[in-house]
Write a protein that holds these residues in place. Sequence first.
Motif, mmCIF file in Angstrom:
data_model
loop_
_atom_site.group_PDB
_atom_site.id
_atom_site.type_symbol
_atom_site.label_atom_id
_atom_site.label_comp_id
_atom_site.label_asym_id
_atom_site.label_seq_id
_atom_site.Cartn_x
_atom_site.Cartn_y
_atom_site.Cartn_z
ATOM 1 N N LEU A 53 0.840 -1.207 0.000
ATOM 2 C CA LEU A 53 0.000 0.000 0.000
ATOM 3 C C LEU A 53 0.875 1.258 0.000
ATOM 4 N N THR A 54 0.655 2.058 -1.006
ATOM 5 C CA THR A 54 1.393 3.309 -1.172
ATOM 6 C C THR A 54 0.413 4.332 -1.692
ATOM 7 N N CYS A 55 0.541 5.562 -1.242
ATOM 8 C CA CYS A 55 -0.312 6.597 -1.809
ATOM 9 C C CYS A 55 0.279 6.999 -3.148
ATOM 10 N N ASP A 56 -0.554 7.052 -4.176
ATOM 11 C CA ASP A 56 0.017 7.401 -5.478
ATOM 12 C C ASP A 56 -0.064 8.900 -5.771
ATOM 13 N N VAL A 57 -0.260 9.678 -4.712
ATOM 14 C CA VAL A 57 -0.110 11.142 -4.822
ATOM 15 C C VAL A 57 1.171 11.468 -4.033
ATOM 16 N N VAL A 136 -15.141 8.034 1.665
ATOM 17 C CA VAL A 136 -15.750 7.514 0.440
ATOM 18 C C VAL A 136 -15.417 6.025 0.288
ATOM 19 N N LEU A 137 -14.150 5.700 0.510
ATOM 20 C CA LEU A 137 -13.690 4.324 0.291
ATOM 21 C C LEU A 137 -13.662 3.641 1.646
ATOM 22 N N HIS A 138 -14.821 3.229 2.070
ATOM 23 C CA HIS A 138 -15.001 2.866 3.460
ATOM 24 C C HIS A 138 -15.580 1.464 3.615
ATOM 25 N N ILE A 142 -17.732 -6.743 -1.197
ATOM 26 C CA ILE A 142 -17.480 -8.189 -1.301
ATOM 27 C C ILE A 142 -18.258 -8.689 -2.508
ATOM 28 N N PRO A 143 -17.563 -9.221 -3.509
ATOM 29 C CA PRO A 143 -18.286 -9.610 -4.726
ATOM 30 C C PRO A 143 -19.226 -10.775 -4.457
ATOM 31 N N ASP A 144 -20.294 -10.764 -5.225
ATOM 32 C CA ASP A 144 -21.309 -11.799 -5.074
ATOM 33 C C ASP A 144 -20.892 -13.006 -5.920
ATOM 34 N N GLY A 176 -9.249 -8.705 -8.839
ATOM 35 C CA GLY A 176 -9.380 -7.250 -9.000
ATOM 36 C C GLY A 176 -8.080 -6.616 -9.446
ATOM 37 N N THR A 177 -8.217 -5.680 -10.395
ATOM 38 C CA THR A 177 -7.033 -5.036 -10.968
ATOM 39 C C THR A 177 -7.119 -3.517 -10.863
ATOM 40 N N GLY A 178 -7.711 -3.016 -9.777
ATOM 41 C CA GLY A 178 -7.667 -1.573 -9.514
ATOM 42 C C GLY A 178 -6.310 -1.225 -8.916
ATOM 43 N N SER A 179 -6.204 -0.022 -8.367
ATOM 44 C CA SER A 179 -4.929 0.406 -7.765
ATOM 45 C C SER A 179 -4.479 -0.601 -6.711
ATOM 46 N N THR A 180 -5.439 -1.121 -5.946
ATOM 47 C CA THR A 180 -5.087 -2.044 -4.868
ATOM 48 C C THR A 180 -4.532 -3.346 -5.414
ATOM 49 N N GLY A 181 -5.263 -3.959 -6.374
ATOM 50 C CA GLY A 181 -4.809 -5.223 -6.933
ATOM 51 C C GLY A 181 -3.421 -5.084 -7.542
ATOM 52 N N GLN A 199 -8.429 -10.918 -13.589
ATOM 53 C CA GLN A 199 -8.708 -9.601 -14.166
ATOM 54 C C GLN A 199 -10.045 -9.618 -14.897
ATOM 55 N N ARG A 200 -10.953 -8.737 -14.473
ATOM 56 C CA ARG A 200 -12.216 -8.614 -15.213
ATOM 57 C C ARG A 200 -12.046 -7.558 -16.300
ATOM 58 N N THR A 201 -11.375 -6.459 -15.943
ATOM 59 C CA THR A 201 -11.135 -5.382 -16.903
ATOM 60 C C THR A 201 -9.667 -4.972 -16.794
ATOM 61 N N ALA A 202 -9.001 -4.899 -17.940
ATOM 62 C CA ALA A 202 -7.595 -4.480 -17.915
ATOM 63 C C ALA A 202 -7.497 -2.996 -17.534
ATOM 64 N N CYS A 284 -10.040 6.835 -18.143
ATOM 65 C CA CYS A 284 -11.494 6.643 -18.053
ATOM 66 C C CYS A 284 -11.812 6.021 -16.696
ATOM 67 N N LYS A 285 -11.115 4.942 -16.379
ATOM 68 C CA LYS A 285 -11.145 4.454 -14.998
ATOM 69 C C LYS A 285 -10.030 5.174 -14.269
ATOM 70 N N ARG A 286 -10.043 5.128 -12.960
ATOM 71 C CA ARG A 286 -8.980 5.795 -12.217
ATOM 72 C C ARG A 286 -7.626 5.227 -12.661
ATOM 73 N N LEU A 287 -6.733 6.134 -13.026
ATOM 74 C CA LEU A 287 -5.434 5.726 -13.527
ATOM 75 C C LEU A 287 -4.663 5.013 -12.429
ATOM 76 N N LEU A 332 -9.559 -10.494 -2.020
ATOM 77 C CA LEU A 332 -10.525 -9.740 -2.816
ATOM 78 C C LEU A 332 -10.097 -8.274 -2.856
ATOM 79 N N ALA A 333 -9.507 -7.881 -3.976
ATOM 80 C CA ALA A 333 -9.125 -6.461 -4.140
ATOM 81 C C ALA A 333 -10.219 -5.822 -4.990
ATOM 82 N N THR A 334 -11.439 -5.944 -4.516
ATOM 83 C CA THR A 334 -12.614 -5.626 -5.331
ATOM 84 C C THR A 334 -13.231 -4.267 -5.015
ATOM 85 N N GLY A 335 -12.495 -3.444 -4.286
ATOM 86 C CA GLY A 335 -12.931 -2.060 -4.113
ATOM 87 C C GLY A 335 -13.954 -1.862 -3.008
ATOM 88 N N PHE A 336 -14.656 -0.740 -3.122
ATOM 89 C CA PHE A 336 -15.520 -0.284 -2.036
ATOM 90 C C PHE A 336 -16.872 0.147 -2.583
HETATM 91 P P1 NAP Z 1 -11.388 -0.498 -7.578
HETATM 92 O O1 NAP Z 1 -10.583 0.546 -8.233
HETATM 93 O O2 NAP Z 1 -12.840 -0.294 -7.416
HETATM 94 O O3 NAP Z 1 -11.096 -1.857 -8.345
HETATM 95 C C1 NAP Z 1 -11.802 -3.012 -8.017
HETATM 96 C C2 NAP Z 1 -11.342 -4.120 -8.938
HETATM 97 O O4 NAP Z 1 -12.050 -5.300 -8.603
HETATM 98 C C3 NAP Z 1 -11.637 -3.831 -10.404
HETATM 99 O O5 NAP Z 1 -10.605 -4.368 -11.173
HETATM 100 C C4 NAP Z 1 -12.941 -4.595 -10.630
HETATM 101 O O6 NAP Z 1 -13.149 -4.959 -11.952
HETATM 102 C C5 NAP Z 1 -12.670 -5.811 -9.781
HETATM 103 N N1 NAP Z 1 -13.879 -6.505 -9.392
HETATM 104 C C6 NAP Z 1 -14.899 -6.029 -8.649
HETATM 105 N N2 NAP Z 1 -15.836 -6.968 -8.492
HETATM 106 C C7 NAP Z 1 -15.403 -8.071 -9.171
HETATM 107 C C8 NAP Z 1 -15.940 -9.354 -9.406
HETATM 108 N N3 NAP Z 1 -17.128 -9.716 -8.917
HETATM 109 N N4 NAP Z 1 -15.214 -10.219 -10.150
HETATM 110 C C9 NAP Z 1 -14.028 -9.855 -10.650
HETATM 111 N N5 NAP Z 1 -13.465 -8.647 -10.470
HETATM 112 C C10 NAP Z 1 -14.151 -7.774 -9.737
HETATM 113 O O7 NAP Z 1 -10.838 -0.845 -6.095
HETATM 114 P P2 NAP Z 1 -9.408 -0.560 -5.448
HETATM 115 O O8 NAP Z 1 -8.320 -0.994 -6.331
HETATM 116 O O9 NAP Z 1 -9.448 -1.096 -4.081
HETATM 117 O O10 NAP Z 1 -9.388 0.981 -5.412
HETATM 118 C C11 NAP Z 1 -10.484 1.668 -4.845
HETATM 119 C C12 NAP Z 1 -10.166 3.126 -4.844
HETATM 120 O O11 NAP Z 1 -9.158 3.265 -3.850
HETATM 121 C C13 NAP Z 1 -9.584 3.625 -6.139
HETATM 122 O O12 NAP Z 1 -10.547 4.322 -6.897
HETATM 123 C C14 NAP Z 1 -8.541 4.545 -5.664
HETATM 124 O O13 NAP Z 1 -9.104 5.862 -5.643
HETATM 125 C C15 NAP Z 1 -8.250 4.198 -4.244
HETATM 126 N N6 NAP Z 1 -6.900 3.681 -4.049
HETATM 127 C C16 NAP Z 1 -5.949 4.614 -4.038
HETATM 128 C C17 NAP Z 1 -4.670 4.225 -3.814
HETATM 129 C C18 NAP Z 1 -3.631 5.261 -3.789
HETATM 130 O O14 NAP Z 1 -2.497 4.916 -3.942
HETATM 131 N N7 NAP Z 1 -3.961 6.534 -3.615
HETATM 132 C C19 NAP Z 1 -4.350 2.890 -3.623
HETATM 133 C C20 NAP Z 1 -5.363 1.968 -3.639
HETATM 134 C C21 NAP Z 1 -6.643 2.385 -3.852
HETATM 135 P P3 NAP Z 1 -13.892 -3.956 -12.975
HETATM 136 O O15 NAP Z 1 -12.875 -2.903 -13.307
HETATM 137 O O16 NAP Z 1 -14.281 -4.804 -14.112
HETATM 138 O O17 NAP Z 1 -15.081 -3.396 -12.247
#
Ligand code: NAP
Length: 489
Positions: A53-57, A136-138, A142-144, A176-181, A199-202, A284-287, A332-336
């Motif tokens: 975990l690193t802040c990307d700002v 916001v990210l609280h 948990i994916p279904d 999950g392939t967001g910033s966390t994954g 990876q669901r979306t690159a 388009c998605k968060r870089l 599960l790096a599936t976001g919030f």
């Molecule tokens: P996220 O950006 O919402 O990414 C979630 C990932 O999980 C996506 O790849 C999503 O795929 C995938 N996913 C969700 N449900 C799924 C399912 N049922 N099956 C397969 N894949 C699934 O979450 P995050 O990476 O935890 O980041 C959340 C927010 O935290 C980001 O917007 C960012 O702002 C912030 N963050 C910031 C930092 C930082 O360094 N500042 C670090 C980590 C996180 P899809 O794309 O297809 O939906």
Amino acid sequence: MVKRQPKVAIAGAGMSGICAAIILQRSGIDDVTLYEKAHEVGGTWRENTYPGLTCDVPSRFYQFTFATNPDWSQLFSPGGEIQQYFVDVAQRMGIYDRIRFGTEVTSARFDGQKWVVCARGADESRVDFLISATGVLHHPKIPDICGLDNFTGPVFHSARWDHSVDLHGRRLAVVGTGSTGVQLVTRLAGTPAQLSLFQRTAQWVLPLPNPRYRQLTRITHRAFPWLDRVAYRAYQAAFETFAVGLTKPGWQRRFVAALCRANLRTVRDPQLRKALTPDYTPMCKRLVMSSGFYRAMQREDVELVTAAIDHVEPRGIVTKDGVLHEVDVIVLATGFDAHAYMRPMQVIGRDGLRLEDAWRDGPHAFETVAMPGFPNFFMLLGPHSPVGNFPLTAVAESQSRHIVNWIRRWQRYEFDTVEPTRSATEAFNATLTTAMPDTVWTTGCDSWYLGKNGLPEVWPFTPARHRAMLARPKLDNYELRTVAPLAQQ
Ligand code: NAP
């Protein structure tokens, strides 16, 4: 005239709650109570402890302007260091004693004059102003996925990292392939015997090196605090220049796209490169920022799974192509759930108006901080706030200053309650909606930035415009009321 002193409640002692409490205190508003359900400050930085975990700002930008830290270890500091920064700031600036830890606000009701705040484990309290700072990210999403409960090994969300699980020599699945994954894979590659990234979306990945600061740099910043201010302004100028690319087509989009595409070309295997290539415009998605992700993905012991997940069985994950991917641990790096805001807290405004009803068509706000029907109620990092790759510390500061300005007017008896008018809120939301077609978020991807009915969840203009809007509120947009004869002196 003697100014009156308000009683203020803040729900949440994360980054934004601390920020508001300090700015209130510096304005001489002392009767402030922060309610925090956990036992430490920090919010998302307290909850997220996953490896990598690193802040990307840059840290010199992701910090409060009133409490800059000369001692950051790296350009982009690790999560633990940022969490410690917020603990230190809260303690050093005298906020810690105002926090009621282990006390979750369950409901807040406007009784016609004040807010009645109910919190688990605390007596009911009546306050003049209520500030929601619940982040916001609280709430982990948990994916279904069918059968997840049947898996025999550990399964946990990235924001609930189980540090008791030893990953050495085991087979790890990251979903999950967001910033966390991406951060997880970059850090963990080589620790488990096998790492499979589902990876669901690159994602487009911008390569950013993360150099350490030398001891001399820290000594210099300690000796000359103005350097922190210069660095902050320089990063702010750079971020604001690039942020234009999010909301308007232009060279910024082309520049970022070129960097992302060049980064992708470092993947040597054409098949893997194709699988990692997104089908939408960068940003388009968060870089995602990472210098090491593609290197990690090219390791022998790292596998990219692009087939969709069908279900989980006791031995592992079964994809739609019928393949069973046997694993020992699933992360599960599936976001919030970024649309929850202060919920499940119940908020009931004027004449019994429930937040749930006000937000039936999706969360919305006036100028990102207020809601019609909810007098003397303000939100930090509420709907439509600038987020994306912009530092939320800066957003929380300008929103907190806006709130303090309203409270100052209240102190001068200019009103008893303030709330935006419904028509101003509708006009504001319409302006946001019309800005959407120009933004990069509508160029062909799905993300939590898009709200219901075409209303953006995030700010579709420049950060500077958000700052200016909050610094100069137009009184016509508000309904100011006097609820009882005022005891003016
Ligand atoms: P996220 O950006 O919402 O990414 C979630 C990932 O999980 C996506 O790849 C999503 O795929 C995938 N996913 C969700 N449900 C799924 C399912 N049922 N099956 C397969 N894949 C699934 O979450 P995050 O990476 O935890 O980041 C959340 C927010 O935290 C980001 O917007 C960012 O702002 C912030 N963050 C910031 C930092 C930082 O360094 N500042 C670090 C980590 C996180 P899809 O794309 O297809 O939906």
